[in-house]
Scaffold this motif. Structure first.
Motif, short mmCIF file in Angstrom:
data_model
loop_
_atom_site.label_atom_id
_atom_site.label_comp_id
_atom_site.label_asym_id
_atom_site.label_seq_id
_atom_site.Cartn_x
_atom_site.Cartn_y
_atom_site.Cartn_z
N HIS A 1 0.83 -1.19 0.00
CA HIS A 1 0.00 0.00 0.00
C HIS A 1 0.88 1.25 0.00
CE1 HIS A 1 -3.30 2.53 2.22
NE2 HIS A 1 -3.12 2.91 0.96
N ARG A 2 1.90 1.23 0.84
CA ARG A 2 2.81 2.36 0.94
C ARG A 2 3.55 2.56 -0.39
NH1 ARG A 2 4.57 4.94 5.52
NH2 ARG A 2 6.51 6.12 5.30
N GLN A 3 4.01 1.45 -0.95
CA GLN A 3 4.69 1.55 -2.24
C GLN A 3 3.75 2.11 -3.31
OE1 GLN A 3 6.25 -2.33 -3.14
NE2 GLN A 3 7.60 -2.30 -1.35
N MET A 4 2.47 1.73 -3.22
CA MET A 4 1.48 2.23 -4.17
C MET A 4 1.37 3.75 -4.09
SD MET A 4 0.06 0.90 -6.56
CE MET A 4 -1.03 2.24 -6.96
N LEU A 5 1.45 4.28 -2.86
CA LEU A 5 1.34 5.73 -2.72
C LEU A 5 2.50 6.43 -3.42
CD1 LEU A 5 0.00 6.14 0.93
CD2 LEU A 5 -1.25 6.05 -1.21
N PHE A 6 3.68 5.80 -3.35
CA PHE A 6 4.81 6.35 -4.11
C PHE A 6 4.56 6.24 -5.61
CE2 PHE A 6 6.99 6.28 -0.08
CZ PHE A 6 7.81 7.39 -0.18
N ALA A 7 3.92 5.15 -6.00
CA ALA A 7 3.58 4.99 -7.41
C ALA A 7 2.64 6.10 -7.86
CB ALA A 7 2.94 3.62 -7.65
N ILE A 8 1.69 6.47 -6.97
CA ILE A 8 0.79 7.58 -7.29
C ILE A 8 1.59 8.86 -7.45
CG2 ILE A 8 -1.05 9.04 -6.37
CD1 ILE A 8 -2.31 6.59 -5.15
N GLY A 9 2.56 9.04 -6.55
CA GLY A 9 3.44 10.21 -6.66
C GLY A 9 4.14 10.24 -8.00
N LEU A 10 4.62 9.09 -8.44
CA LEU A 10 5.29 9.01 -9.74
C LEU A 10 4.33 9.35 -10.87
CD1 LEU A 10 7.81 8.24 -11.34
CD2 LEU A 10 7.03 5.87 -11.31
N ALA A 11 3.09 8.83 -10.77
CA ALA A 11 2.08 9.14 -11.79
C ALA A 11 1.83 10.64 -11.85
CB ALA A 11 0.78 8.40 -11.48
N LEU A 12 1.77 11.26 -10.67
CA LEU A 12 1.56 12.71 -10.58
C LEU A 12 2.69 13.46 -11.29
CD1 LEU A 12 -0.54 14.46 -9.12
CD2 LEU A 12 0.96 14.51 -7.15
N LEU A 13 3.91 13.02 -11.02
CA LEU A 13 5.09 13.66 -11.60
C LEU A 13 5.08 13.56 -13.12
CD1 LEU A 13 7.59 15.01 -10.27
CD2 LEU A 13 8.80 12.86 -10.64
#
Lengths: 320, 252
Positions: free
Chosen positions: A286-298
């Motif tokens: 789940h935590r890694q997914m939040l970083f993935a969301i951050g990457l998507a945002l970037l």
């Protein structure tokens, strides 16, 4: 031997134009190096952020699958059989930002016109500091105002509109529309300030030429000055989009927070708000997914920037 | 004597306390080139801008007196400055094309005045570019940015842009001072041709240029119009001592 002579010559003849090459080269060299270091620092920061985000975010994409994440519509990261689809969040960020820009750009550009071409200097003297103040207000304050003023109004509108539709899930006014309105107000100062600078930067000759051809003030502004300021205004839009996409604090408070398709009266969750609201209790994938969301945002914001910059360049080549 | 195209009577202009034009009266003939000469700051550019009321935009400016264009006082309260500036075009010191295509630059004026038809605009653009002797150089790149042209070409484009609204008078404020000698010669040639159809008033620093292009000339000094008349007379047998000194290069 020659160097020695030269220095001596310089000392002996104060009017000599011969350079003390060594000293000059050292000073120039140091200056060059200082500029170089400062400039490469920026590159270093940008590059390391990108690399770090890819490193942290890519692992979730690797484990869950790019398709499941980007095109999945179910976001249940803590369920027994977890699901990590963020399509609705991506769409919400896109639609919410788009709406905010659509609302904010016309108002912002017209305000900038007013400030730059001010017909009324005294009113402009009040508007200008107000805009600056608006830019300085912390985003969470916008959120508080949204909750206490905007949401109740929106709720009343919702009650009136959906009185006869039993299928509608009432949000209490915390919905996409509220979030878009708050975002629009938040990016307004950016749009105004950058556009104003762009309009002021237009060559005075452009105005004079239009007026001398018989153009009225209004015609001159809309047919000559604004087209000439086009690239600066697009920059304003780019920065506005950047601020809106990345904003989390204010819209966490007013957007409701459920993962839903981005329809005006639905409670929705943006990419950035997901990170903020879930980071506290997340762990593992789940935590890694939040970083993935951050990457998507970037990636999202980089894509928007590149696209808009391309449009401006193309316009400039074709006589714009 | 033929009637003047422009007739200026007792024109006074001041910025705050500074008087820039002092009781200027003069006649400007139609279909001729009138050169305004004088040292920097003598008021000749200010005078020029009174003829299309571009001074209206200057803050704190006060203008008294009359400027008659075809017998109508352009400082009358009923005057529509849009119509005035359509009739009296202007070319500036620095070439100032819009950052648009060559075509859109020329079509700008006609579009302002409500001409939308594609064919009509095409015709006007071609006619204006030919009138400013720049059609051959630009006909294959009408859609390209005007900023890609050289300085001299840009200035002729600006002349074409002014011609596109079909003016009767063309005001030129030191039109060649930012150009190289070759471009200057082309623009001068153009000015001599333009007088067949237009009344041209040109401000210039360059005495040789004034002598080359003008039919009439007027000498300004410290806000006064000292002397005016046929160019050859003003340059070879000036009546006023100040004109004689200036033309002889003794000051300025």
């Amino acid at each position: 031997m020659r160097e020695g002579m030269k220095t001596k010559q310089n000392m002996l003849c104060p009017g000599s134009v011969m350079a003390d090459r060594k000293k000059k080269a050292v000073v120039e060299g140091i200056a060059q190096a200082v500029f170089g270091v400062c400039a490469s620092f920026v590159i270093l920061v940008t590059a390391s952020i990108t690399v770090y985000m890819i490193g942290k975010g890519a692992s979730a994409f690797w484990k869950v699958g790019v398709k499941e994440i980007l095109f999945g519509t179910v976001w249940k990261p803590t369920a027994e059989k977890p699901s990590y689809g963020i399509l609705y969040m991506i769409l919400t960020s896109a639609v919410g930002t788009g709406l905010a820009v659509l609302l904010s750009v016309p108002i912002g550009v017209l305000t900038a016109v007013f400030l730059a071409e001010a017909a009324d200097k005294r009113l402009a003297a009040v508007v200008k500091p107000a805009v600056e103040l608006l830019a300085g207000i912390p985003s969470v304050i916008y959120g508080l105002l949204g909750i206490s003023l905007l949401n109740p109004l929106m709720y009343r509108l919702e009650l009136a509109l959906f009185r006869d539709s039993p299928g509608h899930r009432f949000t209490g006014g915390a919905n996409l529309l509220s979030a878009a309105l708050v975002l629009a107000v938040m990016i307004l100062p950016t749009v105004i300030n950058i556009s104003e600078a762009a309009i002021r930067g237009v060559q005075p000759g452009v105005r004079a030429a239009s007026l001398a051809l018989g153009g009225s003030r209004i015609q001159t502004i809309f047919c000559a000055v604004l087209p000439a300021a086009k690239s600066g205004i697009v920059t304003a839009v780019v920065l506005g989009v950047g601020r809106a996409v990345g904003e989390a604090m204010a819209i966490t408070l007013v957007s409701g927070g459920c993962v839903n398709p981005p329809l005006p009266f639905y409670s929705v969750r943006f990419l950035a708000t997901a990170i903020v609201s879930e980071m506290g209790y997340s762990s593992g994938l789940h935590r890694q997914m939040l970083f993935a969301i951050g990457l998507a945002l970037l990636i999202f914001i980089m894509a928007v920037n590149t696209a808009l910059t391309k449009i401006v360049k193309k316009g400039a080549e074709n006589g714009g | 004597m033929e009637r003047s195209k422009i007739s200026v009577r007792n024109l006074e202009l001041s910025y705050g306390a500074a008087r820039a034009l002092k009781n200027v009266s003069m006649e400007i003939r139609g279909c001729a080139v009138t050169a305004l000469i004088g040292p920097s700051g003598c008021g000749k550019s200010t005078f020029l801008k009174c003829i299309n009321r571009m001074n209206d935009f200057v803050e704190g400016v006060r203008i008294r007196g009359s400027v008659f264009l075809d017998g109508e006082d352009i400082y009358d309260r009923r005057v529509d400055t849009t119509l005035l500036r359509k009739k009296v075009g202007m070319v500036f010191q620095q070439p100032n094309p819009f950052p648009m295509s060559i075509y859109d630059n020329i079509a700008y004026g006609p579009r302002l005045h409500g001409i939308r038809g594609r064919q009509e605009l095409d015709g006007i653009v071609e006619e204006a570019l030919k009138g400013a002797a720049i059609f051959e150089e630009t006909k294959d790149r009408l859609k390209k940015s005007a900023l890609g042209l050289s300085g001299g070409q840009q200035q002729r484009l600006c002349i074409a842009r002014a011609l596109a609204v079909r003016p009767e008078v063309l005001l030129m404020d030191e039109p060649t001072s930012a150009l190289d000698p070759v471009s200057t010669r082309k623009v001068e040639e153009l000015i001599r041709n333009l007088k067949k159809k237009y009344t041209v008033v040109i401000v210039t620093h360059n005495m040789q240029q004034a002598a080359r292009v003008c039919d009439d000339a007027a000498f300004f000094l410290a806000g006064e119009m000292v002397e005016s008349g046929p160019g050859d007379v003003l340059f070879s047998r000036p009546k006023d001592r100040r004109t004689r000194d200036y033309v002889a290069g003794r000051f300025g």
